[in-house]
Write a protein that holds these residues in place. Sequence first.
Motif, PDB file in Angstrom:
ATOM      1  N   LEU A 190       9.133  -1.630   8.635  1.00 21.46           N
ATOM      2  CA  LEU A 190       8.016  -2.083   9.470  1.00 21.46           C
ATOM      3  C   LEU A 190       8.508  -3.061  10.524  1.00 21.46           C
ATOM      4  CD1 LEU A 190       4.918  -3.330   7.458  1.00 21.46           C
ATOM      5  CD2 LEU A 190       5.009  -1.567   9.216  1.00 21.46           C
ATOM      6  N   ALA A 191       8.027  -2.914  11.750  1.00 23.44           N
ATOM      7  CA  ALA A 191       8.218  -3.946  12.778  1.00 23.44           C
ATOM      8  C   ALA A 191       6.884  -4.101  13.485  1.00 23.44           C
ATOM      9  CB  ALA A 191       9.304  -3.547  13.765  1.00 23.44           C
ATOM     10  N   VAL A 192       6.352  -5.310  13.479  1.00 24.58           N
ATOM     11  CA  VAL A 192       4.991  -5.533  13.982  1.00 24.58           C
ATOM     12  C   VAL A 192       4.959  -6.829  14.795  1.00 24.58           C
ATOM     13  CG1 VAL A 192       2.583  -5.919  13.293  1.00 24.58           C
ATOM     14  CG2 VAL A 192       4.027  -4.399  11.925  1.00 24.58           C
ATOM     15  N   TRP A 193       4.319  -6.752  15.949  1.00 25.40           N
ATOM     16  CA  TRP A 193       4.027  -7.980  16.705  1.00 25.40           C
ATOM     17  C   TRP A 193       2.764  -8.595  16.133  1.00 25.40           C
ATOM     18  CZ3 TRP A 193       6.829 -10.024  20.773  1.00 25.40           C
ATOM     19  CH2 TRP A 193       7.846  -9.214  21.297  1.00 25.40           C
ATOM     20  N   VAL A 194       2.825  -9.887  15.821  1.00 27.37           N
ATOM     21  CA  VAL A 194       1.617 -10.611  15.413  1.00 27.37           C
ATOM     22  C   VAL A 194       1.443 -11.697  16.470  1.00 27.37           C
ATOM     23  CG1 VAL A 194       0.450 -11.892  13.593  1.00 27.37           C
ATOM     24  CG2 VAL A 194       2.129 -10.136  12.994  1.00 27.37           C
ATOM     25  N   GLY A 195       0.459 -11.518  17.349  1.00 23.70           N
ATOM     26  CA  GLY A 195       0.367 -12.391  18.514  1.00 23.70           C
ATOM     27  C   GLY A 195       1.632 -12.217  19.330  1.00 23.70           C
ATOM     28  N   LYS A 196       2.326 -13.345  19.611  1.00 24.14           N
ATOM     29  CA  LYS A 196       3.509 -13.271  20.487  1.00 24.14           C
ATOM     30  C   LYS A 196       4.815 -13.134  19.700  1.00 24.14           C
ATOM     31  CE  LYS A 196       1.840 -15.732  24.552  1.00 24.14           C
ATOM     32  NZ  LYS A 196       0.520 -16.260  24.189  1.00 24.14           N
ATOM     33  N   ILE A 197       4.718 -13.039  18.377  1.00 27.07           N
ATOM     34  CA  ILE A 197       5.925 -13.044  17.549  1.00 27.07           C
ATOM     35  C   ILE A 197       6.141 -11.658  16.929  1.00 27.07           C
ATOM     36  CG2 ILE A 197       7.110 -14.185  15.614  1.00 27.07           C
ATOM     37  CD1 ILE A 197       6.470 -16.033  17.990  1.00 27.07           C
ATOM     38  N   ARG A 198       7.390 -11.213  16.992  1.00 24.83           N
ATOM     39  CA  ARG A 198       7.714  -9.911  16.416  1.00 24.83           C
ATOM     40  C   ARG A 198       8.333 -10.117  15.039  1.00 24.83           C
ATOM     41  NH1 ARG A 198      11.933  -6.298  16.167  1.00 24.83           N
ATOM     42  NH2 ARG A 198      11.456  -4.112  16.610  1.00 24.83           N
ATOM     43  N   LEU A 199       7.734  -9.485  14.025  1.00 25.96           N
ATOM     44  CA  LEU A 199       8.217  -9.637  12.654  1.00 25.96           C
ATOM     45  C   LEU A 199       8.693  -8.289  12.127  1.00 25.96           C
ATOM     46  CD1 LEU A 199       5.263 -11.799  11.239  1.00 25.96           C
ATOM     47  CD2 LEU A 199       7.502 -12.617  12.014  1.00 25.96           C
ATOM     48  N   ILE A 200       9.754  -8.329  11.273  1.00 26.47           N
ATOM     49  CA  ILE A 200      10.153  -7.093  10.600  1.00 26.47           C
ATOM     50  C   ILE A 200      10.110  -7.338   9.096  1.00 26.47           C
ATOM     51  CG2 ILE A 200      11.578  -6.265  12.491  1.00 26.47           C
ATOM     52  CD1 ILE A 200      14.038  -7.011  10.837  1.00 26.47           C
ATOM     53  N   ASP A 201       9.897  -6.263   8.349  1.00 27.46           N
ATOM     54  CA  ASP A 201       9.911  -6.353   6.896  1.00 27.46           C
ATOM     55  C   ASP A 201      10.222  -4.963   6.345  1.00 27.46           C
ATOM     56  OD1 ASP A 201       9.713  -7.310   4.321  1.00 27.46           O
ATOM     57  OD2 ASP A 201       7.700  -8.131   4.541  1.00 27.46           O
ATOM     58  N   CYS A 202      10.545  -4.906   5.078  1.00 26.42           N
ATOM     59  CA  CYS A 202      10.853  -3.613   4.490  1.00 26.42           C
ATOM     60  C   CYS A 202      10.811  -3.741   2.976  1.00 26.42           C
ATOM     61  CB  CYS A 202      12.250  -3.152   4.905  1.00 26.42           C
ATOM     62  SG  CYS A 202      13.563  -4.185   4.272  1.00 26.42           S
ATOM     63  N   CYS A 203      10.772  -2.615   2.284  1.00 30.90           N
ATOM     64  CA  CYS A 203      10.987  -2.658   0.837  1.00 30.90           C
ATOM     65  C   CYS A 203      11.466  -1.299   0.359  1.00 30.90           C
ATOM     66  CB  CYS A 203       9.771  -3.155   0.082  1.00 30.90           C
ATOM     67  SG  CYS A 203       8.451  -1.995   0.056  1.00 30.90           S
ATOM     68  N   GLU A 204      12.174  -1.330  -0.764  1.00 28.48           N
ATOM     69  CA  GLU A 204      12.693  -0.086  -1.311  1.00 28.48           C
ATOM     70  C   GLU A 204      11.822   0.319  -2.484  1.00 28.48           C
ATOM     71  OE1 GLU A 204      17.077   0.342  -0.950  1.00 28.48           O
ATOM     72  OE2 GLU A 204      16.902   1.315  -2.897  1.00 28.48           O
ATOM     73  N   VAL A 205      11.566   1.603  -2.613  1.00 26.33           N
ATOM     74  CA  VAL A 205      10.746   2.072  -3.718  1.00 26.33           C
ATOM     75  C   VAL A 205      11.400   3.304  -4.340  1.00 26.33           C
ATOM     76  CG1 VAL A 205       9.309   3.319  -2.060  1.00 26.33           C
ATOM     77  CG2 VAL A 205       8.468   2.995  -4.356  1.00 26.33           C
TER      78      VAL A 205
ATOM     79  N   MET B 138      -0.436   2.992   6.342  1.00 26.40           N
ATOM     80  CA  MET B 138       0.137   1.679   6.695  1.00 26.40           C
ATOM     81  C   MET B 138      -0.397   1.218   8.048  1.00 26.40           C
ATOM     82  SD  MET B 138       4.078   1.146   5.548  1.00 26.40           S
ATOM     83  CE  MET B 138       4.852   2.470   6.350  1.00 26.40           C
ATOM     84  N   ARG B 139      -0.454   2.159   8.998  1.00 24.93           N
ATOM     85  CA  ARG B 139      -0.949   1.803  10.335  1.00 24.93           C
ATOM     86  C   ARG B 139      -2.398   1.338  10.289  1.00 24.93           C
ATOM     87  NH1 ARG B 139       1.902   3.132  14.867  1.00 24.93           N
ATOM     88  NH2 ARG B 139       3.923   4.087  14.475  1.00 24.93           N
ATOM     89  N   GLN B 140      -3.191   2.023   9.445  1.00 25.76           N
ATOM     90  CA  GLN B 140      -4.612   1.625   9.289  1.00 25.76           C
ATOM     91  C   GLN B 140      -4.716   0.191   8.774  1.00 25.76           C
ATOM     92  OE1 GLN B 140      -6.389   4.282   6.507  1.00 25.76           O
ATOM     93  NE2 GLN B 140      -7.081   5.757   8.054  1.00 25.76           N
TER      94      GLN B 140
ATOM     95  N   GLU C   3       0.844  -1.204   0.000  1.00 24.30           N
ATOM     96  CA  GLU C   3       0.000   0.000   0.000  1.00 24.30           C
ATOM     97  C   GLU C   3       0.884   1.260   0.000  1.00 24.30           C
ATOM     98  OE1 GLU C   3      -3.100   0.335  -0.357  1.00 24.30           O
ATOM     99  OE2 GLU C   3      -3.550   2.355   0.378  1.00 24.30           O
ATOM    100  N   ALA C   4       1.907   1.269   0.850  1.00 21.42           N
ATOM    101  CA  ALA C   4       2.809   2.424   0.914  1.00 21.42           C
ATOM    102  C   ALA C   4       3.539   2.601  -0.418  1.00 21.42           C
ATOM    103  CB  ALA C   4       3.810   2.240   2.048  1.00 21.42           C
ATOM    104  N   THR C   5       3.975   1.497  -1.015  1.00 21.53           N
ATOM    105  CA  THR C   5       4.678   1.561  -2.304  1.00 21.53           C
ATOM    106  C   THR C   5       3.777   2.184  -3.363  1.00 21.53           C
ATOM    107  OG1 THR C   5       5.910  -0.421  -1.727  1.00 21.53           O
ATOM    108  CG2 THR C   5       5.852   0.145  -4.061  1.00 21.53           C
ATOM    109  N   ARG C   6       2.509   1.727  -3.383  1.00 21.77           N
ATOM    110  CA  ARG C   6       1.558   2.275  -4.365  1.00 21.77           C
ATOM    111  C   ARG C   6       1.388   3.772  -4.171  1.00 21.77           C
ATOM    112  NH1 ARG C   6      -1.491  -2.606  -4.123  1.00 21.77           N
ATOM    113  NH2 ARG C   6      -2.465  -1.904  -2.192  1.00 21.77           N
TER     114      ARG C   6
ATOM    115  N   GLN D 283       4.374   5.541  -5.450  1.00 21.38           N
ATOM    116  CA  GLN D 283       4.427   5.493  -6.921  1.00 21.38           C
ATOM    117  C   GLN D 283       3.393   6.426  -7.550  1.00 21.38           C
ATOM    118  OE1 GLN D 283       4.089   1.270  -7.489  1.00 21.38           O
ATOM    119  NE2 GLN D 283       6.312   0.987  -7.616  1.00 21.38           N
ATOM    120  N   TRP D 284       2.264   6.624  -6.859  1.00 26.44           N
ATOM    121  CA  TRP D 284       1.236   7.542  -7.382  1.00 26.44           C
ATOM    122  C   TRP D 284       1.605   9.004  -7.151  1.00 26.44           C
ATOM    123  CZ3 TRP D 284      -3.451   4.625  -4.812  1.00 26.44           C
ATOM    124  CH2 TRP D 284      -3.803   3.535  -5.623  1.00 26.44           C
ATOM    125  N   GLY D 285       2.700   9.234  -6.428  1.00 26.02           N
ATOM    126  CA  GLY D 285       3.146  10.612  -6.257  1.00 26.02           C
ATOM    127  C   GLY D 285       2.913  11.180  -4.874  1.00 26.02           C
ATOM    128  N   HIS D 286       2.378  10.392  -3.943  1.00 24.10           N
ATOM    129  CA  HIS D 286       2.224  10.903  -2.573  1.00 24.10           C
ATOM    130  C   HIS D 286       3.603  11.138  -1.972  1.00 24.10           C
ATOM    131  CE1 HIS D 286      -2.161  10.236  -1.844  1.00 24.10           C
ATOM    132  NE2 HIS D 286      -1.974   9.560  -2.962  1.00 24.10           N
TER     133      HIS D 286
END
Length: 279
Positions: free
Chosen positions: A264-279, A227-229, A208-211, A214-217
């Motif tokens: 991004l770093a997000v807890w999903v239940g008891k597990i903490r996950l990180i992810d990222c991307c370049e745009v 992203m938080r939403q 969603e953030a990438t889009r 890319q749309w110019g935001h």
Amino acid sequence: MRIIRHPAEIRRLTRRAKQQGKRIGFVPTMGALHEGHLSLIRKARGENRLVVVSIFVNPIQFNRASDLRSYPCTLQRDARLVAEAGADLLFVPSAKQMYPASFQTTVEISNLSRPWEGRFRPGHFRGVTTVVSKLFNLVQPDIVYFGQKDAQQARVVRQMIRDLNLDITLRVLPTVREPDGLAMSSRNQRLSTEARRSSRVLFQALQEATRLIQWGHRRENEIVRRMRQVIRSVPGTRIDYAAVVDPETLERMRRVRRPALILLAVWVGKIRLIDCCEV
Ligand code: AMP
């Protein structure tokens, strides 16, 4: 493939390879291997005469004892996968060998280690850069392979290589994902069935953030709000951070320029996950 447990032994073998003029590729890991790790090993195989992989669950980079205790350990399976991916040496030292009782030196990269993961996991990057320095010294690699998934880690290691004048080339390879977009991670094994389903939301938020970009935001706070939403719409999630940053400085960009790095770093239940991307 040979499994080496002793630091002195890996040093002897890599020194000999160097004397024979062999280029050494090195992939450091913490084990519980998946396709993400294997993509790094296969790339290393294509570019080097000697390929070394390490598996070491580095105690000093864990700030929560429970995370260290529950880190998956699957050495037999890992050794088979490393061999199949084409490595020559698998280095599996013990914590005692890496950190004898008298150990007292650390390597710390100041600014880049502070935000994001550094803020939520105090001491984490000091642990990473210390162990990576030790491993680089033992293995003497020409090229090292890291994953873009841990973008801040790769950036911190790049800075360390530069600042300490290490004669090493760093390659950062793309994140390998599950079919639904979830970035592969050793921690995914610990997700409950429900949390596994929910964890798709990290990739959806990145898309969603990438889009939007890319749309110019260009307003970072609006992109982050969106992203938080997206993430909050999934029950059982809790956000540590979401940000759009400069890939060089890792500083938040109030007005987004490209290239930008979405973190991004997000807890999903008891597990903490990180992810990222370049745009
Ligand atoms: P770890 O075992 O989690 O310490 O990871 C070892 C190396 O594999 C690091 O350079 C990671 O960035 C990389 N890595 C982990 N997950 C992935 C993935 N899904 N895709 C590509 N590289 C990865």
